[in-house]
Design an enzyme around this catalytic site. Structure first.
Site, PDB file in Angstrom:
ATOM      1  N   ASN A 486       0.853  -1.187   0.000  1.00  0.00           N
ATOM      2  CA  ASN A 486       0.000   0.000   0.000  1.00  0.00           C
ATOM      3  C   ASN A 486       0.886   1.233   0.000  1.00  0.00           C
ATOM      4  OD1 ASN A 486      -1.779   2.109   0.563  1.00  0.00           O
ATOM      5  ND2 ASN A 486      -3.095   0.845   1.845  1.00  0.00           N
ATOM      6  N   ASP A 487       1.075   1.821  -1.173  1.00  0.00           N
ATOM      7  CA  ASP A 487       1.966   2.966  -1.303  1.00  0.00           C
ATOM      8  C   ASP A 487       1.496   4.176  -0.508  1.00  0.00           C
ATOM      9  OD1 ASP A 487       3.868   1.811  -2.987  1.00  0.00           O
ATOM     10  OD2 ASP A 487       2.670   2.203  -4.768  1.00  0.00           O
ATOM     11  N   CYS A 488       0.262   4.131  -0.021  1.00  0.00           N
ATOM     12  CA  CYS A 488      -0.290   5.270   0.712  1.00  0.00           C
ATOM     13  C   CYS A 488      -0.237   5.103   2.222  1.00  0.00           C
ATOM     14  CB  CYS A 488      -1.736   5.522   0.267  1.00  0.00           C
ATOM     15  SG  CYS A 488      -1.877   5.993  -1.462  1.00  0.00           S
ATOM     16  N   ASN A 490       2.089   5.518   4.742  1.00  0.00           N
ATOM     17  CA  ASN A 490       3.426   6.137   4.834  1.00  0.00           C
ATOM     18  C   ASN A 490       3.737   6.445   6.287  1.00  0.00           C
ATOM     19  OD1 ASN A 490       1.813   7.902   2.342  1.00  0.00           O
ATOM     20  ND2 ASN A 490       3.336   6.329   1.823  1.00  0.00           N
ATOM     21  N   GLN A 503       5.151   9.575  -1.048  1.00  0.00           N
ATOM     22  CA  GLN A 503       5.991   8.409  -1.292  1.00  0.00           C
ATOM     23  C   GLN A 503       7.485   8.701  -1.152  1.00  0.00           C
ATOM     24  OE1 GLN A 503       2.996   8.593  -3.471  1.00  0.00           O
ATOM     25  NE2 GLN A 503       2.337   7.320  -1.773  1.00  0.00           N
TER      26      GLN A 503
END
Length: 816
Positions: A486-488, A490, A503
């Site tokens: 899940n690149d979101c 963070n 990112q």
């Protein structure tokens, strides 16, 4: 509400009205030259790289939507009226309209003022050009005096620079017109050795290469001055905005039909033979002229189109199924497989939602995509694996993205997405199972594309897993880095400044925040590595991975299990996420899918408990949402996931990519009905009847569907370029239908709905055509195999002798 229908026999989706809720698009090209084309002829073209070699312009987020593309205008010279046979950009009323999106081609047909026009767009195999074949038919009882105007707007190659650096770009555009072919040669005089061309099969009545001369001052593509006047300006662009436009006059007798071919193409010359004559500034056209001449002939166009159709017949023929469900058949046999090939070509770089500027090919994305296309083009899968591996960092990590033109890692995005490396192991495992090509593991591959750093691919896999083991946090879970899948999510970002990238912004040292998801992924990848090492006789590596996997699994049960489901992560403060302890974000879909796929809890009932929690908290009629409850505000310590309004994207949207992980997990505990139910909820074909809500194309998967917290629950966005394509293909073909390659042969182990009496399939595997018949003989999922009339123990078909070309398989499932 429907806006068209499927034509399964032709492998086409037929759109019957131009005003679809969103542009419904297709892709042209399958090798190096590509194009995006909408149902109203919008879109653009590029060579290999949508940013660095873009041929034509397209303006995203435009008003009206989807303005700019491959336009043809028809003008009735007797009355001075004109229209677009593709509806856009003029948008005048058409008496008839259809758009047939097929495998690598699109055909737009319409009728207006008793003139029928059909335009077939496609890229011939092995060529760097696209064909527009226009067929005109006069349905009138009297002759028709027509003018045809073509129009494309050229991009000045680098799409980002083209859209930003106007102080330079308004002065660099250059064109040539030779033998009535329009050549776009901006920057060819200096560092470029490539050019574009736009040709027509008919004698020209005029031409234009300057946009404002064609459109007229303060006018748009919907109302060009040249078309209105019926006469080209014969303009030559010097700077400003280069375009290509042909003017052809046609006299058609009553009932007469005529074909006109337009070619838009890309060509390169050797650096030492750019100009002809030498020393001039004139493009050397010696090698491009034969190509143009060939495809301006309608008979050669038809031959190329037939070859394209046969190419796709071969690819799609690698797996064909006949099941009790038409939506399953349609997606497995045609559209899901086709979308997997498109994601292979594009990764996440160029769609109507990805501009082709900001992203290259994803390391994780490309490895995941490989799972869906490896059976169709194993030789290109091999090439892709080696390309990806060459961008791997020396420490085993990965550039998150790389550029397709250079095949080098993208420094702008960088690394630190700590799940990335493990996906390489899964991709190589899938390739080995499909092909048995163990030699690939000994191929020397560079690190970071640096000469002299080569080591066998097998070592790359070891480093990929070691990367995780060397980055464990306070709970002995893998550190999350910038993000995991899940690149979101963070957890090291802590961005409070508008405009910063979630990112690439890192305000923490990344030594605390951990991912349960990566832990599950590691176990899954480590188990594949154990099998690979075992096949190579590397007992030391197998034992090492066995120990590491067991320890990681123990850690997950100790700190990653919340009692009824798997937790998601631990943040930079050491606080748990994805737990009953949380007010928001109590349960996430990702760890439930990946941990169970890795085998955690399958034998002791905890997997079933986690999946029951998914059904209770996350499942909706439109699919499974990513987490619940949604985040009601922005949380500095969570990053982008909390930046979206509730129900959209990663904040409790239905992120379709993760849904098939749950389908796979359900099959592992034997619940075929539940797995297939989830499959059906997001199946685009099944959702066709609610197109006014779904909005995206009903023939391909979208990245996300608005979740239950959203005012537009059920609305899709970001279609085409999504890992959803590959993962759904794996879920339905390998987990539910149970036709799964293994290291030792093809496994037949269906976990299908209990009311299915059976199904049939044809699968090409390692040179053998397997004709498979599955028969239900009772409840349950037990399998009895017969291969060519002989009983076989277990569920794996033994590899046949080399001279065997086909085999008949009967799989009986259930208890009598």
């Amino acid at each position: 509400m429907k806006f068209g229908h499927f034509d399964d026999a032709a492998r086409e989706y037929v759109i019957t009205r131009p005003d679809t809720p969103l542009p419904w698009i297709n892709y042209l090209g399958s090798e190096a030259y590509f194009g995006l084309i909408s149902n109203t002829a919008g879109g653009y073209s590029f060579y290999k790289d949508a940013r660095l070699r873009r041929l034509t312009r397209y303006r995203y987020n435009n008003a009206p939507n989807d303005m700019g593309g491959r336009y043809i205008y028809l003008r009735d010279n007797a009355e001075g009226k004109f229209w677009s046979p593709s509806w856009m950009p003029v948008r005048s009323t058409l008496d008839e309209y259809s758009c047939r999106h097929g495998m690598g081609y699109t055909i737009i047909r319409s009728a207006a003022r008793q003139i029928e026009a059909e335009t077939r767009y496609f890229v011939p195999l092995g060529e760097s050009l696209e064909v527009w074949e226009l067929t005109l038919t006069n349905r009138r009882k009297q002759p028709a005096d027509l003018s045809i105007f073509s129009a494309v707007e050229f991009c000045l190659w680098d799409a980002n620079d083209d859209a930003t650096n106007f102080q330079r770009n308004f002065s660099t555009g250059q064109m040539e017109l030779v033998d009535e072919v329009i050549y776009h040669k901006t920057e060819y005089r200096e560092r470029r050795d490539h050019f574009a061309y736009f040709a027509c099969s008919e004698k020209l009545a005029g031409y234009d290469t300057q946009r404002e001369a064609f459109l007229g001052p303060y006018r748009g593509w919907d109302d060009p001055a040249v078309v209105e006047q019926g006469k080209s300006a014969d303009s030559v662009a010097y700077g400003w905005q280069p375009i290509g436009s042909h003017h052809v006059k046609v006299q058609l007798k009553a009932g007469e039909t005529k074909k006109i071919v337009f070619l838009l193409g890309y060509h390169e010359n050797p650096k030492d033979a750019k100009f002809d004559p030498s020393g001039s500034q004139t493009i050397n056209k010696k090698t491009v002229k034969p190509v143009i001449a060939k495809y301006l002939q309608p008979k050669n166009v038809e031959t190329a189109f037939v070859a394209l159709r046969e190419y796709w017949t071969g690819l799609l023929g690698k797996l064909q199924v006949t099941t009790p469900d038409e939506h399953t058949d349609r997606m497995v046999n045609i559209w899901n497989a086709y979308q997997c090939m498109i994601t292979f070509n594009m990764s996440r770089s160029a769609s109507y939602y990805e501009s082709g500027i900001g992203r290259g090919m994803g390391f994780r994305d490309s490895n995941q995509d490989l799972l869906g296309f490896v059976h169709m083009i194993p030789e290109r899968a091999r090439e892709r694996i080696l390309d990806i591996s060459a961008t791997q960092l020396k420490n085993g990590g990965a550039f998150h993205q790389y550029q397709p033109l250079t095949k080098r890692g993208n420094n702008d995005v960088g690394s630190g997405f700590n799940d990335d490396p493990a996906w390489l192991v899964l991709a190589v495992a899938a390739y080995l199972k499909e092909t048995g090509d163990w030699a690939i593991l000994d191929v020397p591959v560079q690190y970071e594309n640096e000469a002299g750093t080569e080591s066998p691919l097998y070592e790359h896999l070891q480093r990929a897993l070691q990367y995780t083991l060397e980055r464990l946090g306070p709970n002995d879970l893998p550190l999350i880095g910038r993000a995991d899948w899940n690149d979101c999510l963070n957890l090291n970002c802590f961005s409070d400044t508008p405009g910063q990238s979630f990112q690439t912004t890192t305000n923490k040292d990344g030594k605390v925040a951990e991912s349960v998801f990566i832990a599950g992924l590691f176990v899954l990848a480590a188990k594949e590595m154990i099998a690979i090492a075992g096949q190579r006789g590397d007992q030391a590596q197998a034992a090492k991975m066995q120990t590491a996997a067991a320890k990681m699994e123990e850690t997950v049960w100790k700190v990653g299990w919340d009692g009824e489901w798997f937790r998601r992560a631990y943040d930079d403060f050491g606080h748990v996420l994805g737990s009953k302890e949380n007010k928001e974000g109590q349960i996430f879909i990702e760890p439930q899918g990946i941990c169970i796929w890795a085998g955690l809890g399958v034998e002791d009932g905890r997997a079933e408990k986690a999946l029951d929690s998914v059904a209770k908290h996350l499942a909706t009629p439109h699919g499974i949402v990513l987490q619940q409850p949604a985040f009601s505000q922005y949380y500095l310590h969570l990053g982008e996931i909390s930046s979206y309004p509730p129900g959209y994207k990663e904040n409790a949207g239905i992120f379709c990519h993760t849904n098939p992980w749950i389908m796979i997990a359900e099959t592992l505990i034997g619940r075929g009905d539940q797995a297939f139910d989830y499959y059906t909820r997001i199946n685009p074909s099944k959702r066709e009847g609610i197109s006014e809500l779904h909005k995206c194309e009903p023939y391909v998967y979208a990245q996300m569907i608005a979740g239950k917290d959203a005012p537009t629950h059920g609305e899709a966005k970001n279609s085409w370029l999504s890992g959803t394509a590959a993962m759904n293909y794996v879920a339905i073909s390998q987990a539910i239908l149970g036709i799964q390659p293994t290291y030792g042969g093809l496994e037949i182990k269906p976990v299908v709905p209990q009311d299915w009496k059976g199904f049939e399939a044809v699968r090409q595997f390692r040179g053998v055509r397997y004709e498979i018949t599955v028969q239900r003989i009772g409840p349950g999922n037990q399998v009895r195999l017969e291969v060519d009339g002989k009983a076989v123990a277990g569920s794996v078909i033994p590899l046949p002798a080399k001279n065997v070309g086909s085999s008949k398989v009967v799989a009986k499932i259930g208890m009598e």
